[in-house]
Design a protein around this motif. Structure first.
Motif: not given
Lengths: 364, 283
Positions: A208-221
């Motif tokens: 679905m997304s135009d853009r994705i922020a992949v998050m891990n452990d409180g940060l955007v990877e």
């Protein structure tokens, strides 16, 4: 409104909690901008801070540090009921004592919109979510998919600056979930509102997304478009979290132009774009569907490794091979079921695996 | 065979109800339609004069009971709702402790509790005596043997029965529903009025029933804390039955009270217990 003002801006946002006398950082410094009309996803495993990040955008949580901006205006201290953002909750959170129409009209009534306009707008939005004729129903008399659409209508009818969706399809079964994914995309195009979508389901985010922020452990990877996230994962975590990935680790043998020659075993030779010194150990990744499996030695110019077929799984549209390398590393290979559905190799066969250099990436 | 199992399991409950509810009520109904006295014996005459006489003679006490019970219930609602709200939403992990504290007075007998209230409210007791000693209250000030004392006692004794059902209803309100209202531009007050309050109405309904009925019929508070001018209908029943041995009149009064309360509850249920109220509150 000028084009270049982002719908939502997070600037160095940190959220700390006090848990059993200890300070825990749920979000450790997230900065990102979400454009107007964008379908933006926050993707990550549970506990990665994506929900906390979204709740800070909604105003339910106040950041310990950092700023939240809505259309360029600082809204960090503005409570949720004064923020022009609406939310679709994971469990829908419909008002059980109100019917569909009253649920949807709730926000407009609180904003003191004129009754005639409320009628018009509620009618319009119910048509968009395909619930016309069900105005008098109570939430408990409706299916999960219908409740989902009521929740969506209840938020969208207010024409918010942005819509936040917290795992909205989590409670639906697979068929309905896929249907709603298409539906959500259509509705978003139709109303042109910025969607911020929180999910742990990578296929949902990719679809679905135009853009994705992949998050891990409180940060955007990694923050990128779905194709790039999938094809060029920026870290070991992203590679492992999105889709199936093969993680390999080897020593740099030589540098051949902008390609590195990485050695794993005697006959293995992996070519991968990147920069590293000879003798360095590098991690690299390659997707299972990029790998060709054969019993003959592949042509030069490809990455190639030798292994033995372990498990072979028939999965309908494709076969999945688990191939063990000499050093014990296991590599997954997907092979499309083409016209001839016979398999190239059987369990116990010694095989070559090969792929184009540009289909593998070194990881940080 | 298996089909009947639930009914067999329910049998003890049915027997219990039959023996301890239906039989005594039927017996009391029969007694209320007799005439006579303890010495000459009672004869089943099916005369309803017991009823008309009782209502004529004790209408003051009937009305006073309904009034006291009603006022006490309103006060309990006003006092109890915030307490229930606070325990449900703000007490956090200490919820069970506060619920236990709420029930703690029940470990002491009802009569004893009321009597100790009498001590507390005595004209020269620890409270008023001290205040009078400091000159903060006039010498003639008194609470005991007044309407205030009786209603106060009723409130004190039945308050937990108001708080608990409201607490249960509030506890069941999904917190994300409250967040949803807050997200949809509702102020804290509007969230309470439009969402929390309507969803807690079933608890309010139960709480009012559980306090109004026993408070109206209660003889202890009026006896211990009230003066001669505060006699309630419960006291009359007690006197007629235990002192005067006038069983037909006592039974007739009890039945009249039961009828009045049942009719009242029915009207109240029609007004508040149905979905109409919820719908009205949603607007």
């Amino acid at each position: 409104m000028p084009e270049d003002v982002p719908a939502i801006e997070l600037d160095g946002v940190v959220k700390e909690y006090l848990s059993h006398g200890e300070t825990v950082q749920a979000v450790k410094g997230v900065s990102l901008t979400i454009g107007e009309g964008e379908f933006f996803s926050l993707l990550g495993p549970s506990g990665c801070g994506k929900t906390t990040t979204m709740r800070m955008i909604a105003g339910f949580e106040e950041p310990t540090k950092g700023l939240v901006k809505l259309l360029g205006q600082d809204v960090t201290d503005v409570p949720p009921n004064k923020r022009d953002i609406n939310m679709v909750f994971q469990s829908y959170a419909l008002f059980p004592h109100m019917n569909v129409w009253e649920n949807v009209a709730f926000g407009l009534r609180r904003k003191k919109v004129a009754e005639a306009e409320i009628k018009q707008r509620v009618g319009d939005i119910l048509e968009i979510v395909d619930l016309t004729g069900r105005e008098k129903r109570r939430p408990r008399e409706m299916s999960g998919g219908q409740q989902q659409r009521v929740a969506l209508a209840r938020a969208l009818v207010n024409r918010p600056r942005a819509l936040l969706l917290d795992e909205p399809l989590g409670a639906l079964d697979l068929k309905l979930r896929q249907q709603m994914q298409t539906e959500l995309k259509r509705i978003q195009r139709e109303v042109g509102i910025t969607f911020v979508y929180v999910t742990h389901d990578q296929s949902e985010a990719l679809t679905m997304s135009d853009r994705i922020a992949v998050m891990n452990d409180g940060l955007v990877e990694q923050l990128a478009a779905p194709r790039e996230i999938y094809e060029r994962p920026a870290s070991k975590f992203v590679a492992g979290f999105i889709g199936t990935s093969n993680l390999l680790s080897g020593t740099v043998d030589a540098a051949d132009g902008d390609l590195l020659v990485v050695r794993l075993g005697e006959q293995d030779r992996i070519l991968v774009p990147g920069t590293a010194a000879v003798g360095d150990t590098v991690d690299l990744t390659v997707r299972p569907e990029k790998i060709t499996i054969s019993t003959e030695q592949p042509e030069a110019g490809l990455s190639m490794v030798k292994g033995t077929v372990g498990e072979l799984t028939y999965l309908g549209t494709y076969n999945s091979y688990a191939v063990a390398l000499a050093d014990g590393t296991e590599i997954t290979v997907f092979q499309q079921n083409a016209i001839d559905s016979s398999t190239t190799a059987e369990r116990g066969d010694a095989v070559w695996l090969s792929w184009r250099p540009q289909h593998s990436y070194t990881l940080s | 065979m298996r089909r009947w199992t639930p009914y067999w399991l329910a049998l003890p409950a049915w027997l219990w109800l039959a023996i301890f509810l239906v039989v005594p009520i039927a017996a009391m109904a029969s007694v209320s339609l007799t005439t006579g006295n303890l010495i000459d014996g009672f004869a089943q005459t099916f005369s309803v004069s017991n009823y008309s006489d009782a209502i004529a003679k004790y209408s003051t006490q009937f009305l006073r009971s309904l009034l006291y019970g009603g006022i006490a219930t309103v006060i309990m609602l006003v006092l109890g709702y915030p307490v229930a709200y606070w325990i449900a939403f703000k007490a956090g992990h200490r919820k069970s402790m506060f619920l236990f504290l709420l029930l703690l007075p029940f470990f002491v007998s009802f009569v004893l509790r009321t009597i100790s209230w009498g001590f507390l409210l005595a004209d020269d007791g620890i409270l008023f005596g001290t205040l009078k000693g400091w000159g903060l209250l006039p010498e003639g000030f008194h609470v005991l043997a007044t309407t205030v004392a009786v209603i106060g006692g009723l409130v004190y004794n039945f308050l937990p029965f108001m708080i608990l059902p409201i607490y249960v209803a509030l506890e069941r309100v999904n917190p994300t529903v409250i967040e949803a209202a807050y997200d949809l531009y509702a102020s804290r007050f509007a969230t309470f009025r439009r969402v929390v309050l309507p969803l807690s109405l079933p608890g309010v309904f139960a709480g009012v029933l559980m306090t109004f009925v026993p408070a109206t019929a209660d003889p202890i508070n009026a006896q211990v804390l009230g003066g001669t001018g505060n006699t309630m209908i419960g006291n009359i029943v007690q006197t007629e039955y235990l002192v005067n041995s006038n069983y037909p009149t006592a039974s007739a009064i009890s039945f009249t009270l039961m009828a009045v309360l049942l009719i009242g509850i029915f009207i109240y249920a029609r007004a508040l217990g149905t979905e109409n109220v919820l719908e009205a509150a949603a607007r």
